[in-house]
Design an enzyme around this catalytic site. Structure first.
Site, PDB file in Angstrom:
ATOM      1  N   HIS A   1       3.282   6.578   4.931  1.00 44.52           N
ATOM      2  CA  HIS A   1       3.795   7.462   5.977  1.00 44.52           C
ATOM      3  C   HIS A   1       2.950   7.344   7.237  1.00 44.52           C
ATOM      4  O   HIS A   1       1.764   7.012   7.174  1.00 44.52           O
ATOM      5  CB  HIS A   1       3.815   8.908   5.477  1.00 44.52           C
ATOM      6  CG  HIS A   1       4.985   9.183   4.582  1.00 44.52           C
ATOM      7  ND1 HIS A   1       4.945  10.065   3.526  1.00 44.52           N
ATOM      8  CD2 HIS A   1       6.231   8.656   4.574  1.00 44.52           C
ATOM      9  CE1 HIS A   1       6.114  10.073   2.923  1.00 44.52           C
ATOM     10  NE2 HIS A   1       6.916   9.229   3.532  1.00 44.52           N
TER      11      HIS A   1
ATOM     12  N   HIS B   1      13.644   4.286   6.470  1.00 43.40           N
ATOM     13  CA  HIS B   1      12.349   4.863   6.084  1.00 43.40           C
ATOM     14  C   HIS B   1      11.930   4.383   4.689  1.00 43.40           C
ATOM     15  O   HIS B   1      10.814   3.884   4.495  1.00 43.40           O
ATOM     16  CB  HIS B   1      12.473   6.391   6.119  1.00 43.40           C
ATOM     17  CG  HIS B   1      11.260   7.120   5.631  1.00 43.40           C
ATOM     18  ND1 HIS B   1      10.396   7.775   6.481  1.00 43.40           N
ATOM     19  CD2 HIS B   1      10.746   7.307   4.386  1.00 43.40           C
ATOM     20  CE1 HIS B   1       9.413   8.309   5.779  1.00 43.40           C
ATOM     21  NE2 HIS B   1       9.615   8.051   4.494  1.00 43.40           N
ATOM     22  N   GLU B   2      12.834   4.501   3.750  1.00 39.95           N
ATOM     23  CA  GLU B   2      12.471   4.156   2.370  1.00 39.95           C
ATOM     24  C   GLU B   2      12.184   2.663   2.220  1.00 39.95           C
ATOM     25  O   GLU B   2      11.298   2.274   1.456  1.00 39.95           O
ATOM     26  CB  GLU B   2      13.577   4.598   1.405  1.00 39.95           C
ATOM     27  CG  GLU B   2      13.789   6.107   1.341  1.00 39.95           C
ATOM     28  CD  GLU B   2      12.524   6.895   1.039  1.00 39.95           C
ATOM     29  OE1 GLU B   2      11.633   6.379   0.343  1.00 39.95           O
ATOM     30  OE2 GLU B   2      12.397   8.030   1.532  1.00 39.95           O
TER      31      GLU B   2
ATOM     32  N   HIS C   1       8.704   1.824   2.844  1.00 35.84           N
ATOM     33  CA  HIS C   1       7.850   1.964   1.650  1.00 35.84           C
ATOM     34  C   HIS C   1       8.011   0.756   0.727  1.00 35.84           C
ATOM     35  O   HIS C   1       7.042   0.225   0.202  1.00 35.84           O
ATOM     36  CB  HIS C   1       8.223   3.221   0.867  1.00 35.84           C
ATOM     37  CG  HIS C   1       7.896   4.502   1.572  1.00 35.84           C
ATOM     38  ND1 HIS C   1       6.700   4.733   2.201  1.00 35.84           N
ATOM     39  CD2 HIS C   1       8.624   5.642   1.729  1.00 35.84           C
ATOM     40  CE1 HIS C   1       6.694   5.957   2.712  1.00 35.84           C
ATOM     41  NE2 HIS C   1       7.856   6.520   2.450  1.00 35.84           N
TER      42      HIS C   1
END
Lengths: 417, 87
Positions: free
Chosen positions: A136, A126-127, A130
């Protein structure tokens, strides 16, 4: 999906884990491997390459990974266990761009099947989304949903959802589709992932630290370790428990044989910093968390065959190691690698000490502590006479527990000899 | 009729929605009263990200979701996202 409108202008990004989790059972190698696989999940779909930088390299990588606590110099403090888990900075020219921070106070896990802890691989994927420029997403299958959804499967088999692929490919295009487009050099192999460990539960109930009666207590590099069955707690030098929940013995002490269910004594060897764990008639030597060699018999320390060790500590006053069994003890000379002559002797030499202590350890201030049940006896630095107000309850002083009640049914302090 | 959320829940909810980009940050030089319609819309978007029914109401499930572990980046890359990127 949402895009942050910032993107890396190069196709090969460098990365490095700058700091590792302090209290996690995951080894540094496992953390590096999970990061590699999390980045690879994005690389497969976009053709982006990720190159791990050597920890000695003076150059700053594009993606610098840290496990940090509370305020950590980036204006986005972490909040302890739960709440926010991690964050990453979008691509850009600033030195912090792409950097990824994980809250070190979370219980980071890999392969946990019991729902305990937070799956590091899932959060890392997930990170890194980014760090590559994705915001998101509200798509149900997206790894970029802002709330932690739990483990996502084995790192080597994980593939991004369609929503995530499309978002990434908007930024970087698709991966090469023909063999002619493939790079001619293979990237370095990542460190291997260990097999997923069995769940902590349900087979093993977690003991209550406030019940005392520890198998072993040791001061290891300034932290006090409380061992009980296949679990242990760690007390930091500040007096704070690393976690109220105990850690699994075998997840931390790498290489400790699975059949060892109880650590009966432990200490950090003064002369070389090695950590020795004792169980039955054998002991194991660890450098940091890693086992060195095989089990060794207690006879190697000069103890007679059939003996075991209930308590062990290194006394700073004379540098000798004291091996306690029941009400007797041997004084071991590390330099000569043998027990001093005239031993074993009766433990009553330590005036006021409890009969057959659970363990003995020396604190950071040089005081010697004997433990038994839920009580401790303090011997001031260099003294073999217990303080007059001993014993005292361990709970309030050491374990963030209430003092034992005066209930007549509660265990009474054992009588000192 | 849906139960009205407690004032404390609304306050916590507004803080949370602002923190994660669903509501604009308050202007430092003026007192602000949230427009109920904008608040409802913000809650609906939040519920979409969380996979909850989009009711626009700070119900117990929505409040509980606000306490769930999550990434600390904002969900709506508006003003909050731009601020973060500039940093």
């Amino acid at each position: 999906y949402a895009l942050s409108s910032s993107v890396w202008k190069k196709r090969t990004l460098t990365w490095r884990v700058q700091s590792f989790p302090q209290s996690s059972a995951l080894s540094q190698q496992t953390v590096r491997s999970l990061m590699h696989h999390a980045l690879t999940a994005w690389g497969i779909e976009s053709g982006l390459k990720f190159q791990e930088m050597d920890s000695q390299s003076p150059a700053e990588p594009d993606i610098l990974i840290d496990f940090a606590r509370a305020y950590h110099q980036d204006s986005y403090p972490f909040d302890g266990q739960g709440g926010t888990l991690a964050h990453a900075f979008f691509p850009g020219e600033h030195s912090i761009s792409g950097d990824t921070h994980f809250d070190d106070e979370e219980i980071w896990t890999f392969g946990s099947k019991d729902g305990e802890g937070t799956d590091l691989f899932a959060v890392a994927v997930h990170e890194f989304g980014h760090a590559l420029g994705l915001g998101h997403s509200s798509a149900p299958d997206s790894i970029m949903r802002p709330f932690y959804q739990g483990p996502v499967g084995h790192p080597t088999e994980y593939r991004l959802s369609q929503d995530d692929r499309e978002g990434l490919q908007q930024l970087y295009g698709k991966a090469p589709q023909t063999p002619y487009d493939e790079p001619t050099r293979k990237p370095l192999a990542p460190p291997p992932l260990p097999p997923a460990l069995p769940p902590d539960r349900p087979s093993l109930p977690v003991p209550d630290r406030c019940d005392g009666n520890f198998d072993a207590i040791a001061n290891i590099r300034g932290e006090t370790f409380f061992f009980k069955g296949p679990w242990f707690w760690r007390l930091q030098p500040s007096g704070q428990l690393v976690s109220p929940r105990p850690a699994r013995l075998h997840r931390f002490w790498e290489g400790l044989p699975a059949q060892v269910k109880v650590i009966q004594a432990a200490y950090a060897r003064h002369r070389d910093g090695r950590i020795l764990l004792f169980s039955g008639s054998e002991f194991w030597v660890f450098q940091d968390r890693r086992l060195e060699g095989a089990a060794r018999p207690l006879a190697e320390l000069g103890l007679p065959p059939g003996e075991k060790v209930d308590a062990v500590f290194s006394w700073p006053l004379n540098g000798k190691t004291y091996l306690v069994q029941g009400q007797r003890y041997w004084r071991y000379d590390e330099a000569a690698a043998r027990p001093d002559p005239g031993y074993p002797r009766d433990l009553s030499l330590w005036e006021g000490a409890p009969h057959t202590p659970d363990d003995v350890t020396v604190s950071n201030t040089g005081d010697t502590y004997f433990f038994k049940g839920v009580y401790y006896w303090r011997f001031p630095k260099g003294s073999v006479k217990a303080e007059p107000d001993s014993p005292k309850p361990m709970g309030p002083q050491w374990l963030d527990c209430p003092a034992p009640s005066a209930d007549p049914h509660s265990p009474r302090p054992p009588k000192a000899t | 009729l849906a139960q009205q959320p407690a004032a404390q829940d609304v306050s916590l909810g507004v803080d949370w929605l602002t923190r994660y980009g669903y509501l604009p940050p308050p202007h430092p030089a003026q007192a602000q009263l949230q427009n109920p319609a904008k608040l409802r819309d913000a809650i609906k978007v939040m519920q979409r990200f969380a996979g909850l029914p989009e009711t626009g109401i700070l119900d117990p499930v929505t409040m509980a979701t606000m306490h769930k572990p999550r990434c600390s980046l904002p969900d709506v890359l508006g003003v909050a996202g731009l601020v973060r990127r500039r940093r």
